[in-house]
Enzyme design. Structure first.
Site, PDB file in Angstrom:
ATOM      1  CG  ASP A  30      55.110  21.899 -14.522  1.00 32.28           C
ATOM      2  OD1 ASP A  30      55.000  22.841 -13.705  1.00 32.28           O
ATOM      3  OD2 ASP A  30      56.201  21.512 -15.002  1.00 32.28           O
ATOM      4  CG  ASN A  32      56.683  25.966 -12.058  1.00 30.30           C
ATOM      5  OD1 ASN A  32      56.363  24.808 -12.350  1.00 30.30           O
ATOM      6  ND2 ASN A  32      56.964  26.342 -10.832  1.00 30.30           N
ATOM      7  CG  ASP A  34      57.903  22.410 -10.701  1.00 29.79           C
ATOM      8  OD1 ASP A  34      56.981  22.010 -11.463  1.00 29.79           O
ATOM      9  OD2 ASP A  34      57.688  22.812  -9.541  1.00 29.79           O
ATOM     10  CG  ASP A  38      51.930  24.556 -11.448  1.00 30.77           C
ATOM     11  OD1 ASP A  38      51.012  24.938 -12.219  1.00 30.77           O
ATOM     12  OD2 ASP A  38      53.122  24.443 -11.813  1.00 30.77           O
ATOM     13  CG  HIS A 337      43.175  10.107  -5.540  1.00 27.74           C
ATOM     14  ND1 HIS A 337      41.849  10.270  -5.182  1.00 27.74           N
ATOM     15  CD2 HIS A 337      43.848   9.949  -4.383  1.00 27.74           C
ATOM     16  CE1 HIS A 337      41.741  10.222  -3.861  1.00 27.74           C
ATOM     17  NE2 HIS A 337      42.949  10.036  -3.355  1.00 27.74           N
ATOM     18  CG  ASP A 338      42.548   6.401  -3.453  1.00 29.57           C
ATOM     19  OD1 ASP A 338      43.713   6.841  -3.496  1.00 29.57           O
ATOM     20  OD2 ASP A 338      41.720   6.738  -2.577  1.00 29.57           O
TER      21      ASP A 338
HETATM   22  O1  TEU Z   1      41.747   6.721   1.004  1.00 26.59           O
HETATM   23  C1  TEU Z   1      41.210   5.992   2.060  1.00 26.59           C
HETATM   24  C2  TEU Z   1      41.188   4.564   1.863  1.00 26.59           C
HETATM   25  O2  TEU Z   1      40.420   3.877   2.526  1.00 26.59           O
HETATM   26  C3  TEU Z   1      42.158   3.966   0.895  1.00 26.59           C
HETATM   27  O3  TEU Z   1      43.046   3.197   1.626  1.00 26.59           O
HETATM   28  C4  TEU Z   1      41.488   3.118  -0.111  1.00 26.59           C
HETATM   29  O4  TEU Z   1      40.914   2.001   0.515  1.00 26.59           O
HETATM   30  C5  TEU Z   1      42.488   2.651  -1.117  1.00 26.59           C
HETATM   31  O5  TEU Z   1      43.231   3.721  -1.572  1.00 26.59           O
HETATM   32  C6  TEU Z   1      41.776   2.010  -2.283  1.00 26.59           C
HETATM   33  O6  TEU Z   1      42.751   1.507  -3.170  1.00 26.59           O
HETATM   34  C7  TEU Z   1      42.053   8.047   1.254  1.00 26.59           C
HETATM   35  C8  TEU Z   1      42.675   8.678   0.030  1.00 26.59           C
HETATM   36  O7  TEU Z   1      41.763   8.667  -1.027  1.00 26.59           O
HETATM   37  C9  TEU Z   1      43.943   7.980  -0.310  1.00 26.59           C
HETATM   38  O8  TEU Z   1      44.547   8.493  -1.463  1.00 26.59           O
HETATM   39  C10 TEU Z   1      44.868   8.158   0.866  1.00 26.59           C
HETATM   40  O9  TEU Z   1      46.052   7.427   0.633  1.00 26.59           O
HETATM   41  C11 TEU Z   1      44.235   7.689   2.167  1.00 26.59           C
HETATM   42  O10 TEU Z   1      42.927   8.189   2.343  1.00 26.59           O
HETATM   43  C12 TEU Z   1      45.023   8.185   3.345  1.00 26.59           C
HETATM   44  O11 TEU Z   1      44.838   9.555   3.493  1.00 26.59           O
HETATM   45 CA    CA Z   2      54.948  23.164 -11.427  1.00 29.57          CA
END
Ligand code: TEU
Ligand code: CA
Length: 573
Positions: A30, A32, A34, A38, A337-338
């Site tokens: 970050d 700034n 908040d 970013d 990120h998943d």
């Molecule tokens: O993920 C697609 C997806 O199939 C997810 O549901 C995945 O099976 C799950 O996150 C695994 O834990 C993509 C993106 O990567 C995810 O962040 C989004 O939430 C999703 O599409 C909807 O856009």
């Molecule tokens: Ca920021």
């Protein structure tokens, strides 16, 4: 600027020898105060990334969004959400990356948009008008939704279109209505937008949930896989008719003319169809390999997953590599990120040591395919710390928690499942320093920093004798070393020592040169002996020594070595 090969040489596309790094912008840095990461924050760390060895940056969505699914619900495909900065910042990012010989890859989320997108708002206003055709609108059945499909984030795939008797279809949250790709106007619109970004200087896309573009238009019920009689929407995918026309249009009109790099987020396609998706003639440059991330799946819900099992995991990776063969180039990940943080997930409790983490790193980076790192992976960040269900932000985690409870699991059991699996594990702010909020923000972070930041941060790692980032740097440099390109980039893959229960090993072999590299890891505690009589030279070793006795290599706990093998590679030990 590093030398790039010409775009026309189909045998070696420009992206093949590159290293990619995913940024989850909200949690990176970050600038700034908040509390939200970013674009200026990212800009200030380009030298850090360059120094690590990164060539391609993939940004999770930064488009305007109500953030119901953290930006994967887009309300304007042509903008930057003000919380991330401005279009000038985006232009600066593209420019500054170019200056360093780096490239930008954006997230393309076109299977659905946000319910706040003007297209959907217009569809609500006039379902019979042109924008009604942008979505899947259907009458209900017996006073309920048109069929029994269950959305990825729980509940029915169908919700009432406000002010109408019709239902609209959504694969994910109800705030993420699916776009109707059968409509040529949608396809034209999306292709125009993709070309707009490519013309701007973006080098490619990661294609979100791309397999979901095509629906089984009969919209018939699926076999119930949940006590409530619903069926996971993913189950219809094998029945969907050919998706090829949609994907080929993107390829023909956008990707090919721009020589773009594309990576498909594709879960579970049949091995026989790999080349259709990812080969030189395929829809995408590469495909993510998730096989090993979901190898423990045994039902639709997280609470049904089996505990981590080393051999299942290793076999899943071998299987993907073998399915891909020499034709399909995979994109290999340990994290995104998943997914949970890899040291917390792939290493048994207590084994998230320097050796364990560096072993994981090398095993993944040296596979055939493009290595993708996720922010924080380079310092060995761990899963977040969540006390109660309220600590989770992620809508999917909340849904999985509820599902576990309604299946009769206790609160403690439901929490344990979510702690292990939650997508929030990877979304805690990046740990830069041991100072306040880990140096992520001068304000209040949008999501709490992992309490382990005082010890685990970029600054502390840099001065440590056992720097994880230092290991990654050496590893990425080896993957990029032109001397090894025909082996480690273009070379083939073959499992090794498969019969050994705690050995994870494979060969990489140069096609023209015949040179060979062995990646050899003891994925377990104590000492493992592996019979090995060939001459070799050590390229990398995460321990200070490699014991070689009586025709055997003796590996310590989570020791990994990368060996150049064969005559001429020998060295005195
Ligand atoms: O993920 C697609 C997806 O199939 C997810 O549901 C995945 O099976 C799950 O996150 C695994 O834990 C993509 C993106 O990567 C995810 O962040 C989004 O939430 C999703 O599409 C909807 O856009
Ligand atoms: Ca920021």
């Amino acid at each position: 600027m590093p030398e790039e090969r010409g775009a026309g040489q189909a045998s070696s596309p420009w992206w093949q020898n590159k290293i990619a790094y995913q940024i989850y912008p909200k949690s990176f840095l970050d600038s700034n105060g908040d509390g939200i990461g970013d674009l200026p924050g990212i800009l200030s760390k380009l030298d850090y990334l360059k120094d690590l060895g990164v060539d391609i940056l993939w940004l999770s969505p930064v488009y305007p969004s109500p953030m119901v699914d953290q930006g994967y619900d887009i309300s304007d495909y042509y903008g930057v959400d003000p919380c991330f900065g401005s279009m000038e910042d985006m232009d600066a990012l593209i420019r500054e990356l170019k200056r360093r010989g780096m490239r930008l890859v954006m997230d393309l989320v076109v299977s659905h948009c946000s319910d706040q997108h003007p297209w959907f708002q217009e569809a609500i206003r006039d379902p019979a008008g042109k924008y009604g055709q942008y979505f899947y609108l259907k009458p209900g059945r017996n006073g309920g939704p048109p069929n029994n499909w269950r959305a990825e984030f729980g509940g029915s795939c169908w919700d009432r279109l406000p002010g109408s008797d019709l239902y609209y279809f959504h694969t994910f949250a109800k705030e993420q209505p699916d776009l109707n790709w059968e409509n040529p106007e949608i396809r034209r619109n999306i292709c125009g937008m993709v070309n707009w970004w490519l013309d701007k200087g973006v080098s490619g896309f990661r294609l979100d949930a791309i397999i979901n573009l095509k629906k089984d238009l009969t919209f018939r019920d699926g076999p119930a896989d949940s006590p409530d009689g619903t069926c996971a929407v993913a189950k219809m995918l094998p029945q969907t008719p050919e998706i090829g026309a949609f994907l080929n249009q993107l390829k023909r009109e956008c990707f090919l003319p721009h020589d773009a790099f594309t990576v498909g987020e594709v879960f579970s396609i049949a091995p026989g169809r790999m080349t259709e998706f990812g080969g030189p003639e395929g829809y995408f440059s590469t495909l993510f390999d998730f096989g090993h991330c979901v190898a423990d799946r045994s039902g639709a819900y997280w609470y049904q997953y089996k505990p981590f099992d080393f051999q299942t995991w290793r076999d899943a990776i071998f299987q993907s590599q073998e399915n891909a063969g020499n034709f399909v180039f995979l994109s290999n990940i340990l994290e995104n990120h998943d997914q949970p943080r890899s040291p917390s997930f792939f290493l048994p409790e207590g084994d998230d040591s320097y050796e364990g983490i560096t072993a994981l790193a090398a095993l993944s980076v040296l596979l055939r395919g493009i290595p993708f790192l996720y922010q924080g992976q380079e310092i060995g960040m761990r899963n977040g710390s969540f006390r109660t269900a309220e600590d989770f932000e992620d809508l999917s985690t909340r849904d999985q928690y509820r599902a576990a409870l309604s299946a009769g699991r206790t609160e403690a059991e439901a929490m344990a499942v979510c702690r292990r699996r939650s997508r929030d594990n990877a979304r805690t702010p990046m740990q830069w320093t041991g100072g306040k909020h880990a140096g992520f923000t001068s304000g209040t972070p949008w999501f709490p920093v992992n309490p382990n930041y005082r010890k685990l941060n970029v600054e502390a790692d840099a001065v440590s004798k056992r720097s994880v980032r230092g290991w990654y740097k050496r590893l990425l440099a080896l993957r990029k070393d032109p001397k090894w390109e025909d082996v480690l980039v273009r070379g083939g893959f073959r499992p090794a020592f498969r019969e050994e229960p705690e050995i994870f090993a494979y060969w990489r072999t140069g096609e023209s040169s015949g040179r060979r590299v062995l990646v050899l890891c003891h994925y377990g505690r104590g000492t493992a002996s592996v019979p090995f009589a060939e001459p070799f030279r050590v390229l990398l070793n995460n321990c200070d020594h490699l014991e070689c006795r009586e025709g055997c290599l003796r590996l310590r706990t989570y020791q990994i070595v990368v060996l150049a093998c064969g005559a001429g590679e020998e060295e005195a030990l």
